[in-house]
Each structure stands twice: as C-alpha cells, then as structure tokens.
Design a protein around this motif. Sequence first.
Motif: not given
Length: 142
Positions: A23, A41, A97
């Motif tokens: 992320s 994420s 994600t």
Amino acid sequence: MTGVGRVLVVVYAIMALAATGRSAVQILEDYGNAPLAYTLSAVAAVVYVLATVALVKSDSPAWYVVAWIAIAFELVGVLVVGALSLTHPELFLHDATVWSGFGFGYFWVPLVLPFVGLWWLRSAGRSTERVSDAATAGRSSW
C-alpha cells in the motif's frame, strides 16, 4: 502462546508487512490512478497490523475483543472486496488490492487467515467468557 498461535501471529505479521509495503508503494507512486484499490490496500495493512498486535496481547480481555473485531473486519473485507473484484472488475482495472480475488495474489492466504484466526481465538484455551469479562471490566457488581 505456543504452537498454532505462534504460527498464526507470524503469518499475520508477514501479511502486515506485505500489505503495508504494497500500500505504501502504491499510494506514493500512483495513487491518482487507483485511489479505491490503494486505499483498500492501506486499510488491509492497518487491519493486519492491529490483528497481529491484538493476537500477541490476546491474553488480556480487552485485546481479546480487539482481536475478534479486527479479524472479523478482515473476514468481511476479504469477502466483500473479493466479491466486488469479481462482479465489478472495472473498480480494480488499474491495480488489485490485497483482498482482490479473495487474496488471489497472496495465494488465498487473506481468505483462509481470518477463519483460522477466529477458530484459534474461539478454541485455543479461550472462552466467550472473556468477551463478557471485557464488557463488564471496571463495573461494580452492585
């Protein structure tokens, strides 16, 4: 904490590191192209970090409750994001994600992990009395 509990904490810690790294790179390098995916994420990363800490400290009634909440939230997140990534792939066209495809990119560990975590919290010498203990902590019996 021994046996399965230690393995569970190690796997959660690995997922926390992986999701945090993923992320961070996504948000720093390319946030404008897929803000939904990258925000999800980041949420997954926070959940994994919180679940790891809560599992380590789950001998405390308050942390036991936090572990239940974090892992239940994780399960809902994996199921919802996983389903959305299959039914509405346009939401994740630019990038996936951690929870996309029910954790396909992570060999479905994100799908299996919350079930194992909830099972471990429920069975490994823990009882539902802890939840009620945490809820009534600090209250007088009067």
